[in-house]
Design a protein around this motif. Structure first.
Motif, PDB file in Angstrom:
ATOM      1  N   MET A 172       0.842  -1.179   0.000  1.00 15.97           N
ATOM      2  CA  MET A 172       0.000   0.000   0.000  1.00 15.97           C
ATOM      3  C   MET A 172       0.883   1.237   0.000  1.00 15.97           C
ATOM      4  O   MET A 172       1.869   1.306   0.723  1.00 15.97           O
ATOM      5  N   SER A 173       0.490   2.190  -0.773  1.00 14.74           N
ATOM      6  CA  SER A 173       1.277   3.417  -0.900  1.00 14.74           C
ATOM      7  C   SER A 173       1.186   4.255   0.368  1.00 14.74           C
ATOM      8  O   SER A 173       0.109   4.471   0.909  1.00 14.74           O
ATOM      9  N   ASN A 174       2.328   4.721   0.839  1.00 14.67           N
ATOM     10  CA  ASN A 174       2.345   5.592   2.017  1.00 14.67           C
ATOM     11  C   ASN A 174       1.871   6.994   1.687  1.00 14.67           C
ATOM     12  O   ASN A 174       1.707   7.814   2.567  1.00 14.67           O
ATOM     13  N   ASN A 175       1.680   7.287   0.413  1.00 14.92           N
ATOM     14  CA  ASN A 175       1.209   8.612   0.013  1.00 14.92           C
ATOM     15  C   ASN A 175      -0.295   8.779   0.250  1.00 14.92           C
ATOM     16  O   ASN A 175      -0.779   9.896   0.284  1.00 14.92           O
ATOM     17  N   LEU A 176      -0.998   7.689   0.371  1.00 13.88           N
ATOM     18  CA  LEU A 176      -2.440   7.765   0.583  1.00 13.88           C
ATOM     19  C   LEU A 176      -2.748   8.052   2.048  1.00 13.88           C
ATOM     20  O   LEU A 176      -2.051   7.568   2.941  1.00 13.88           O
ATOM     21  N   PRO A 177      -3.810   8.808   2.315  1.00 15.48           N
ATOM     22  CA  PRO A 177      -4.210   9.019   3.711  1.00 15.48           C
ATOM     23  C   PRO A 177      -4.604   7.680   4.350  1.00 15.48           C
ATOM     24  O   PRO A 177      -5.019   6.748   3.658  1.00 15.48           O
ATOM     25  N   TRP A 178      -4.491   7.624   5.677  1.00 14.81           N
ATOM     26  CA  TRP A 178      -4.831   6.389   6.402  1.00 14.81           C
ATOM     27  C   TRP A 178      -6.259   5.949   6.112  1.00 14.81           C
ATOM     28  O   TRP A 178      -6.531   4.762   5.953  1.00 14.81           O
ATOM     29  N   SER A 179      -7.165   6.913   6.024  1.00 14.23           N
ATOM     30  CA  SER A 179      -8.565   6.560   5.779  1.00 14.23           C
ATOM     31  C   SER A 179      -8.747   5.894   4.415  1.00 14.23           C
ATOM     32  O   SER A 179      -9.532   4.947   4.279  1.00 14.23           O
ATOM     33  N   GLU A 180      -8.005   6.353   3.422  1.00 12.23           N
ATOM     34  CA  GLU A 180      -8.113   5.758   2.085  1.00 12.23           C
ATOM     35  C   GLU A 180      -7.479   4.372   2.054  1.00 12.23           C
ATOM     36  O   GLU A 180      -8.017   3.441   1.441  1.00 12.23           O
ATOM     37  N   GLN A 181      -6.349   4.220   2.727  1.00 12.24           N
ATOM     38  CA  GLN A 181      -5.734   2.893   2.817  1.00 12.24           C
ATOM     39  C   GLN A 181      -6.696   1.914   3.489  1.00 12.24           C
ATOM     40  O   GLN A 181      -6.855   0.777   3.032  1.00 12.24           O
ATOM     41  N   TYR A 182      -7.336   2.369   4.554  1.00 16.12           N
ATOM     42  CA  TYR A 182      -8.290   1.522   5.278  1.00 16.12           C
ATOM     43  C   TYR A 182      -9.466   1.161   4.374  1.00 16.12           C
ATOM     44  O   TYR A 182      -9.898   0.011   4.320  1.00 16.12           O
ATOM     45  N   ARG A 183      -9.994   2.159   3.652  1.00 15.03           N
ATOM     46  CA  ARG A 183     -11.151   1.919   2.784  1.00 15.03           C
ATOM     47  C   ARG A 183     -10.833   0.867   1.729  1.00 15.03           C
ATOM     48  O   ARG A 183     -11.633  -0.044   1.479  1.00 15.03           O
ATOM     49  N   ILE A 184      -9.664   0.963   1.122  1.00 17.16           N
ATOM     50  CA  ILE A 184      -9.282   0.021   0.070  1.00 17.16           C
ATOM     51  C   ILE A 184      -9.198  -1.400   0.622  1.00 17.16           C
ATOM     52  O   ILE A 184      -9.763  -2.337   0.049  1.00 17.16           O
ATOM     53  N   VAL A 185      -8.497  -1.564   1.727  1.00 15.48           N
ATOM     54  CA  VAL A 185      -8.334  -2.898   2.305  1.00 15.48           C
ATOM     55  C   VAL A 185      -9.666  -3.402   2.866  1.00 15.48           C
ATOM     56  O   VAL A 185      -9.974  -4.589   2.764  1.00 15.48           O
ATOM     57  N   ALA A 186     -10.461  -2.508   3.430  1.00 16.78           N
ATOM     58  CA  ALA A 186     -11.767  -2.920   3.970  1.00 16.78           C
ATOM     59  C   ALA A 186     -12.652  -3.477   2.862  1.00 16.78           C
ATOM     60  O   ALA A 186     -13.335  -4.491   3.050  1.00 16.78           O
ATOM     61  N   LYS A 187     -12.645  -2.841   1.707  1.00 14.52           N
ATOM     62  CA  LYS A 187     -13.441  -3.338   0.583  1.00 14.52           C
ATOM     63  C   LYS A 187     -12.946  -4.720   0.155  1.00 14.52           C
ATOM     64  O   LYS A 187     -13.741  -5.627  -0.098  1.00 14.52           O
TER      65      LYS A 187
END
Length: 105
Positions: free
Chosen positions: A1-16
């Motif tokens: 996962m890219s560290n450039n993405l906000p934590w909320s977006e990283q969470y959303r992607i993995v949650a999906k």
């Protein structure tokens, strides 16, 4: 996962991804007894205990169980990844709170 993405977006992607993987694993788990019944019915007019023994010792049943456990494994790994992202966010939040408190001193 890219560290450039906000934590909320990283969470959303993995949650999906986790929701999809968990649904697939749940479906396989729910279909286990139906699959067993289908395969037993193919055995013909033999005692149920013998049909169950034949099915559970078959390669087809072994593959089904392997796919079922693989699906659960994938879902579990994604759930752990979600927890990791949550923990990293909490660490980041705590570090920022500490920095703000230090600046007030």
């Amino acid at each position: 996962m890219s560290n450039n993405l906000p934590w909320s977006e990283q969470y959303r992607i993995v949650a999906k991804q986790w929701v999809d993987a968990d649904a697939a694993a749940n479906f396989r788990e729910e279909m286990k007894s139906a699959q067993l019944s289908r395969l037993m019915a193919k055995e013909g007019d033999i005692p149920v205990s013998r049909a169950e023994l034949n099915v559970k010792s078959s390669d087809e049943w072994g593959e089904f169980i392997e796919q079922m456990t693989d699906a659960r494994h994938k879902a579990t790994k994604l759930k752990v990844q979600l927890e990791y992202i949550r923990m990293k966010f909490m660490e980041w939040q705590s570090e920022n709170a500490t920095k703000r408190a230090e600046m007030r001193l």
